[in-house]
Design an enzyme around this catalytic site. Structure first.
Site, short mmCIF file in Angstrom:
data_model
loop_
_atom_site.label_atom_id
_atom_site.label_comp_id
_atom_site.label_asym_id
_atom_site.label_seq_id
_atom_site.Cartn_x
_atom_site.Cartn_y
_atom_site.Cartn_z
N GLU A 44 0.82 -1.22 0.00
CA GLU A 44 0.00 0.00 0.00
C GLU A 44 0.85 1.27 0.00
O GLU A 44 0.44 2.29 -0.52
CB GLU A 44 -0.91 0.02 1.24
N CYS A 53 -6.36 7.25 -5.09
CA CYS A 53 -5.79 5.94 -5.43
C CYS A 53 -6.22 5.52 -6.84
O CYS A 53 -7.08 6.18 -7.44
CB CYS A 53 -6.21 4.90 -4.39
#
Length: 175
Positions: A44, A53
Site C-alpha cells: 500500500e 488511489c
C-alpha cells in the site's frame, strides 16, 4: 534528505511503513503478524497527505479511505490508529466469513491482507473464503486462489500480481 523531501512533496509526503508497523505491533490489538503487516504496508505504501488511489478514492496513510479530508496531513500516530482500525475490520471479516479463528497466524495474515485490499463485501462471497469455510482439507486450494485476484477491471496490475504471490506464499507457509 533534501532530495527525498522534494520528491515526497511532488507525490505527497511519505511516511515510514516500518515506524507505523512498530506502533501497531506495540499496541498489541491486531492478530495479523509482522510478515502480514509488512506485506500490506509495503504493497500500500505510506503517505501523510491525501491522494486519489487507482480506484479513484481519496486515500491517506496506509490504504486508509475512512474519514480522509483533502489537504489534511496526518501524523504517525494518526496513521497508525487509522491503519489499526482498518486491519481490525479486515480481521473481523476473516474471522466471521473465512474460519479465521482456526487459521494459523501466517494463513490468517495472508487472508487479512487480501481482505484489506479487496474489501469484506467482495471477499465474503468469494470462492477463496468458501474454501476456508470448508475446512483444513481445502485450505491449500484456498491459498492457491490468491493469484486470481490481480485485476482492476479487465486489466492485470503488476503490483497486484506481486502482492498476491507474496500473500499466497504467506498463506501456504501457514499450512
Amino acid at each position: 534528505m533534501a532530495q527525498l523531501n522534494k520528491k515526497a512533496g511532488a507525490a505527497g509526503a511519505v511516511c515510514s511503513v516500518g515506524a507505523i508497523i512498530a506502533i501497531v505491533l506495540n499496541a498489541g490489538h491486531v492478530r495479523t503478524n509482522e510478515r502480514g503487516l509488512e506485506l500490506i504496508g509495503n504493497a500500500e505504501s505510506c503517505r501523510r497527505d491525501p491522494y486519489v488511489c487507482p480506484a479513484g478514492v481519496l486515500t491517506d496513510g496506509i490504504g486508509n479511505t475512512h474519514g480522509v479530508k483533502a489537504g489534511v496531513s496526518k501524523t504517525d500516530a494518526q496513521i497508525a490508529a487509522d491503519w489499526e482500525k482498518n486491519i481490525l475490520d479486515a480481521e473481523r471479516c476473516v474471522n466471521t466469513y473465512a474460519n479465521g479463528k482456526k487459521l494459523s497466524d501466517n494463513t490468517f495474515s495472508a487472508v487479512t491482507s487480501i481482505t484489506f485490499n479487496v474489501g469484506c463485501p467482495t471477499m465474503k462471497q468469494s470462492t477463496l473464503y468458501a474454501m476456508f469455510r470448508d475446512g483444513p482439507a481445502a485450505w491449500q486450494s484456498a491459498c492457491n486462489q490468491f493469484p486470481r485476484w490481480v485485476y482492476a477491471g479487465k486489466t492485470i496490475l503488476p503490483g497486484l500480481v506481486k502482492r498476491r504471490d507474496a500473500e499466497r506464499k504467506l498463506c501456504l507457509d501457514g499450512l
